[in-house]
Design an enzyme around this catalytic site. Structure first.
Site: not given
Ligand code: F6P
Length: 323
Positions: A11, A72, A126, A130
Site C-alpha cells: 500500500g 502487491r 505504511t 504496525d
C-alpha cells in the site's frame, strides 16, 4: 556495493516520495549508482528498471503516492518469480536493494535475502504504523492528520443533528490510527482490534457514561475482521439501543493520499539517508527505524512480528478526556 536498486511496495503511503528522494540523493552523494525499480517487486521480476540521477527525484518531496508506483506482486511469492528477480538484478548490475513498504513488503525482502546473497535494507512505509522497532512509520502522521480533518467536519454535523457516528479508519488489524485519531480529534471512543477479544468495546463505551453530558458522539473504529468494522457497531446500536440516531462514515482510501506532513518528510529523509549509511556499513537484512529520536537497525524478522503494542496509557487518556 556499487549500485543500489530502490522500490516501493504494498500500500502506498504519503512520504514514500520523500524517501525515494532521500535514498537516491544520499546514494549519489556517497558515490553509488541508483536504479529505480517500478511497481514494487513486479518491476524486479519483469525488468522494469531505470537509472535514477539526482534530477529524477527533484520536486517530489511534497507529493503523495509514489513516483515508482507500487503493487502487491504474486510472482515474487514464488521461488520462480524470485529467481527471475535475482537474474534481473544481476543483469542490471544492482548489488543491494532498498525496499520501502509495510510488513508484506519486508517479509518479501526477508525471504529474498535468505535465498540469494543480496543485501536488503527496508524502510517502514505504511500508514498503519504496525512495524515493530520504529516509533512511527512513513505515512502514519499524514494519515492521522487526514483523519482529524475528516472527523472535525463530521463533528459539525454530528453535533447539529445530535447523532452517534461510527467513523471507520484504516489500519489493517492495528489500532494506532483509530486510537490516536480519537485522542487527537476529541472523539469519545476508539474500537481497536488489539482489545477485541478482551472486552466488548461497545458496551464499555456505553457504560462509561455515553451521552451523560453530550448529545452527540463520535467513535473511531479500526477496520479489521477482529473489530467487525463500523457497520457492525451501527447495526448493533440500532438493535440494542434504538433510541440513538446512528450514522456511519468509512474514510477509506482518502487516508492514503495527500501531501506528506513535515513529520513524514523529515522521517522519510532521515530514514532514507540512514539506509545508505547502513549499506555502506555492510548492514544487511534490516529495517531502518527511529526510536527515541535515534536511528536503529531492526532485523526484518523482528520488525514484521506484528506485535507492536498499542500503549495502554493512551486508552486511559482517551477515557478520561472524553467525559
Ligand atoms: O496497509 C495499508 C492499508 O491502507 C491498510 O490500512 C488497509 O487495510 C489496506 O492497505 C487496504 O489495501 P488496498 O489498497 O489493497 O485496498
Amino acid at each position: 556495493v556499487k549500485c543500489i536498486g530502490i522500490l516501493t511496495s504494498g500500500g502506498d503511503a504519503p512520504g514514500m516520495n520523500a524517501a525515494i528522494r532521500a535514498v537516491t540523493r544520499a546514494a549519489i552523494y556517497n558515490g553509488l549508482q541508483v536504479k529505480g525499480i517500478y511497481r514494487g517487486y513486479k518491476g524486479l521480476v519483469t525488468g522494469e528498471i531505470k537509472e535514477f540521477k539526482s534530477q529524477n527525484v527533484s520536486n517530489i518531496i511534497q507529493l503523495g503516492g509514489t513516483i515508482l508506483k507500487t503493487a502487491r506482486c504474486k510472482e515474487f511469492t514464488t521461488p520462480e518469480g524470485r529467481q527471475l528477480a535475482y537474474d534481473n538484478m544481476k543483469k542490471e548490475g544492482i548489488d543491494a536493494l532498498v525496499i520501502i513498504g509495510g510488513d508484506g513488503s519486508l517479509t518479501g525482502a526477508r525471504i529474498f535475502a535468505q535465498e540469494f546473497d543480496v543485501p536488503c535494507v527496508g524502510l517502514p512505509g505504511t500508514i498503519d504504523n504496525d512495524l515493530y522497532g520504529t516509533d512511527t512509520t512513513i505515512g502514519y502522521d499524514t494519515a492521522l492528520n487526514t483523519i482529524l480533518d475528516a472527523v472535525d467536519k463530521i463533528r459539525d454535523t454530528a453535533t447539529s443533528h445530535e447523532r452517534l457516528f461510527f467513523v471507520e479508519v484504516m489500519g489493517r488489524d492495528a489500532g494506532f490510527l483509530a486510537l490516536n485519531g480519537a485522542i487527537a480529534s476529541g472523539a469519545e471512543a476508539a474500537i481497536i482490534p488489539e482489545f477485541s477479544t478482551e472486552v466488548d468495546q461497545l458496551e464499555e463505551f456505553i457504560k462509561n457514561g455515553f451521552r451523560k453530558s453530550k448529545n452527540s458522539s463520535i467513535v473511531l473504529v479500526a477496520e479489521s475482521e477482529l473489530t467487525g468494522g463500523a457497520m457492525h457497531y451501527a447495526e448493533r446500536v440500532k438493535n440494542e439501543y434504538p433510541q440513538y440516531d446512528v450514522r456511519v462514515t468509512i474514510l477509506g482510501h482518502l487516508q492514503r493520499g495527500g501531501s506528506p506532513t513535515a513529520h513524514d518528510r523529515i522521517l522519510a529523509s532521515r530514514l532514507g539517508a540512514a539506509a545508505i549509511d547502513a549499506i555502506m556499513e555492510d548492514q544487511r537484512n534490516v529495517m531502518i527505524g527511529i526510536e527515541h529520536d535515534e536511528i536503529v537497525y531492526v532485523p526484518f524478522s523482528k520488525a514484521i512480528k506484528n506485535d507492536k503494542p498499542v500503549k495502554r496509557d493512551l486508552v486511559n487518556v482517551l477515557k478520561e478526556l472524553s467525559i
